[in-house]
Design an enzyme around this catalytic site. Structure first.
Site, short mmCIF file in Angstrom:
data_model
loop_
_atom_site.label_atom_id
_atom_site.label_comp_id
_atom_site.label_asym_id
_atom_site.label_seq_id
_atom_site.Cartn_x
_atom_site.Cartn_y
_atom_site.Cartn_z
N GLY A 8 0.83 -1.21 0.00
CA GLY A 8 0.00 0.00 0.00
C GLY A 8 0.86 1.25 0.00
O GLY A 8 0.53 2.24 0.68
N ARG A 33 -1.24 -1.41 -6.43
CA ARG A 33 -1.79 -1.73 -7.75
C ARG A 33 -1.52 -0.62 -8.75
O ARG A 33 -1.50 -0.85 -9.94
CB ARG A 33 -3.30 -1.97 -7.64
CG ARG A 33 -3.67 -3.25 -6.91
CD ARG A 33 -5.15 -3.26 -6.57
NE ARG A 33 -5.49 -2.14 -5.72
CZ ARG A 33 -6.70 -1.85 -5.28
NH1 ARG A 33 -7.71 -2.61 -5.62
NH2 ARG A 33 -6.90 -0.81 -4.49
N TYR A 150 -15.63 -3.85 8.63
CA TYR A 150 -14.29 -3.24 8.67
C TYR A 150 -13.67 -3.49 10.05
O TYR A 150 -12.50 -3.88 10.15
CB TYR A 150 -14.36 -1.74 8.37
CG TYR A 150 -12.99 -1.08 8.45
CD1 TYR A 150 -11.97 -1.42 7.56
CD2 TYR A 150 -12.70 -0.13 9.44
CE1 TYR A 150 -10.71 -0.84 7.65
CE2 TYR A 150 -11.44 0.46 9.53
CZ TYR A 150 -10.45 0.09 8.63
OH TYR A 150 -9.19 0.67 8.71
N LYS A 154 -10.22 -5.59 11.06
CA LYS A 154 -9.10 -5.04 11.82
C LYS A 154 -8.93 -5.75 13.17
O LYS A 154 -7.81 -5.83 13.69
CB LYS A 154 -9.27 -3.53 11.99
CG LYS A 154 -9.08 -2.77 10.68
CD LYS A 154 -7.64 -2.96 10.14
CE LYS A 154 -7.38 -2.19 8.87
NZ LYS A 154 -5.96 -2.27 8.45
N GLU A 186 -6.40 8.94 1.64
CA GLU A 186 -7.46 8.64 0.67
C GLU A 186 -8.46 7.62 1.23
O GLU A 186 -9.38 7.17 0.52
CB GLU A 186 -6.83 8.09 -0.62
CG GLU A 186 -6.01 9.14 -1.35
CD GLU A 186 -5.30 8.59 -2.59
OE1 GLU A 186 -5.63 7.48 -3.05
OE2 GLU A 186 -4.41 9.30 -3.09
P1 NDP Z 1 -5.14 4.97 1.49
O1 NDP Z 1 -6.43 4.71 0.78
O2 NDP Z 1 -4.51 6.31 1.32
O3 NDP Z 1 -4.07 3.86 1.09
C1 NDP Z 1 -4.41 2.52 0.99
C2 NDP Z 1 -3.28 1.76 0.32
O4 NDP Z 1 -3.63 0.36 0.27
C3 NDP Z 1 -3.02 2.22 -1.10
O5 NDP Z 1 -1.64 2.33 -1.33
C4 NDP Z 1 -3.61 1.10 -1.95
O6 NDP Z 1 -2.83 0.91 -3.13
C5 NDP Z 1 -3.42 -0.13 -1.04
N1 NDP Z 1 -4.39 -1.15 -1.38
C6 NDP Z 1 -5.73 -1.11 -1.21
N2 NDP Z 1 -6.31 -2.20 -1.73
C7 NDP Z 1 -5.31 -2.96 -2.24
C8 NDP Z 1 -5.27 -4.19 -2.92
N3 NDP Z 1 -6.39 -4.90 -3.18
N4 NDP Z 1 -4.07 -4.68 -3.31
C9 NDP Z 1 -2.94 -3.99 -3.07
N5 NDP Z 1 -2.91 -2.83 -2.42
C10 NDP Z 1 -4.09 -2.30 -2.02
O7 NDP Z 1 -5.43 4.68 3.03
P2 NDP Z 1 -4.51 4.73 4.36
O8 NDP Z 1 -3.12 5.12 4.05
O9 NDP Z 1 -5.26 5.48 5.35
O10 NDP Z 1 -4.58 3.18 4.76
C11 NDP Z 1 -3.45 2.39 5.02
C12 NDP Z 1 -3.78 1.42 6.14
O11 NDP Z 1 -4.04 2.15 7.34
C13 NDP Z 1 -5.01 0.55 5.88
O12 NDP Z 1 -4.74 -0.76 6.31
C14 NDP Z 1 -6.07 1.21 6.75
O13 NDP Z 1 -7.06 0.30 7.13
C15 NDP Z 1 -5.24 1.67 7.92
N6 NDP Z 1 -5.80 2.72 8.76
C16 NDP Z 1 -6.18 3.91 8.22
C17 NDP Z 1 -6.71 4.90 9.05
C18 NDP Z 1 -7.20 6.20 8.53
O14 NDP Z 1 -7.95 6.89 9.25
N7 NDP Z 1 -6.82 6.63 7.35
C19 NDP Z 1 -6.80 4.69 10.50
C20 NDP Z 1 -6.39 3.38 10.93
C21 NDP Z 1 -5.88 2.46 10.10
P3 NDP Z 1 -3.44 0.70 -4.60
O15 NDP Z 1 -4.81 1.31 -4.63
O16 NDP Z 1 -2.45 1.36 -5.51
O17 NDP Z 1 -3.45 -0.78 -4.76
C1 8X3 Z 2 -9.61 3.89 10.12
C2 8X3 Z 2 -10.14 4.69 11.27
O1 8X3 Z 2 -12.22 5.22 12.64
O2 8X3 Z 2 -12.47 5.10 10.22
O3 8X3 Z 2 -9.29 2.60 10.51
O4 8X3 Z 2 -12.16 3.11 11.50
S1 8X3 Z 2 -11.83 4.51 11.40
#
Ligand code: NDP
Ligand code: 8X3
Length: 251
Positions: A8, A33, A150, A154, A186
């Site tokens: 990611g 991706r 979701y 997690k 995003e």
């Molecule tokens: P983004 O949407 O900005 O990034 C998500 C990343 O995951 C992208 O790089 C995307 O790459 C990759 N990804 C998603 N689906 C796939 C797939 N099927 N195969 C390969 N890669 C994939 O979100 P965040 O940076 O916020 O999220 C990163 C992590 O942090 C996640 O696990 C999320 O659950 C977790 N998180 C986020 C929070 C928030 O508030 N933002 C809080 C807590 C946890 P691409 O699309 O190019 O494949």
């Molecule tokens: C991302 C944070 O609060 O949307 O994991 O679940 S929340």
């Protein structure tokens, strides 16, 4: 030079982590991706000498295996795995949620993390060293309204992290989970299927965590002496006290 594989890495936390670990002197394997974004990042890191690109969907077991098996030396000798790829899909009550969204979350956040780990753990076991950081979420610590699947995905990441730490203890491998609250990425745009206006409201009226804040924490965690394993970290923005308690407006 240590090698880190980050899933990611095209966006948000993963991208910021790649940028930070590059500055810290890591050799990188960046995954996602969206190839163009990976290529742009690789260029920013000075090209292919110290940064390899792997384009795969974590849901595709064979693509994951083949991609990781294709890594040439020295990229194949992975010291640090950051399992970060993941997203929420939808925010609906359990009675109206969509099967497609549920499949996506379980297949990406849980099974995808397992596929990537399965491909990398054997080399860590063999050399009796390594570090795995799984990006969970506050959604893996508590369940909030409409978060159902979701949150389940997690919670699974949290359980898998604990299981990895137990099973890999015999091999001296460090395993930890980082569980952020609201991070401005995003993430909400994906959750709300491209509805940018709705996504933006998630981060309005308070100071959300930024991707760089989590990257900074990862840089701290990985730079501890090897006898220290930071096993479990929950990180909120100051404005947030739980999944459902968020203080908006001026202090
Ligand atoms: P983004 O949407 O900005 O990034 C998500 C990343 O995951 C992208 O790089 C995307 O790459 C990759 N990804 C998603 N689906 C796939 C797939 N099927 N195969 C390969 N890669 C994939 O979100 P965040 O940076 O916020 O999220 C990163 C992590 O942090 C996640 O696990 C999320 O659950 C977790 N998180 C986020 C929070 C928030 O508030 N933002 C809080 C807590 C946890 P691409 O699309 O190019 O494949
Ligand atoms: C991302 C944070 O609060 O949307 O994991 O679940 S929340």
């Amino acid at each position: 030079m240590k090698t880190a594989l980050i899933t990611g890495a095209t966006s948000g936390i993963g991208k910021a982590t790649a940028e930070r670990l590059y500055k810290e002197g890591y050799r990188l394997v960046i995954c996602g991706r969206r190839t163009k974004r990976l290529q742009d990042l690789q260029s920013a890191f000075g090209g292919g000498e110290n940064c390899a690109i792997l384009t795969f969907d974590v849901r595709d077991k064979k693509a994951v295996e083949d991609a990781i098996a294709s890594l040439p030396v020295p990229f194949s000798d992975i010291d640090l795995l950051v399992n970060n790829a993941g997203n929420a899909h939808g925010l609906d009550p359990i009675n109206t949620g969509s099967l497609e969204d549920w499949d996506a979350m379980m297949d990406i956040n849980v099974k995808g993390l397992l596929y990537v780990s399965k491909a990398i753990i054997p080399s860590m076991v063999e050399k009796k060293a390594g570090h795995i950081i799984n990006i969970g979420s506050i959604a893996g610590k508590e369940v909030y309204p409409n978060g159902n699947v979701y949150c389940a995905s997690k919670h699974a990441v949290d359980a898998i992290t604990k299981g990895m730490r137990i099973d890999l203890n015999a091999y001296g491998i460090r395993v930890g989970g980082i569980h952020p609250g609201l991070v401005e990425t995003e993430f909400s745009e994906v959750r709300f299927k491209g509805d940018v206006e709705r996504a933006n409201t998630v981060y309005q009226g308070y100071k959300a965590l930024q991707s760089e804040d989590i990257a900074d924490i990862i840089a701290f965690v990985v730079s501890r002496p090897y006898h220290i394993n930071i096993a479990d970290l929950v990180v909120y923005p100051t404005a947030q006290a739980s999944s459902t308690i968020l203080k908006k407006g001026e202090n």
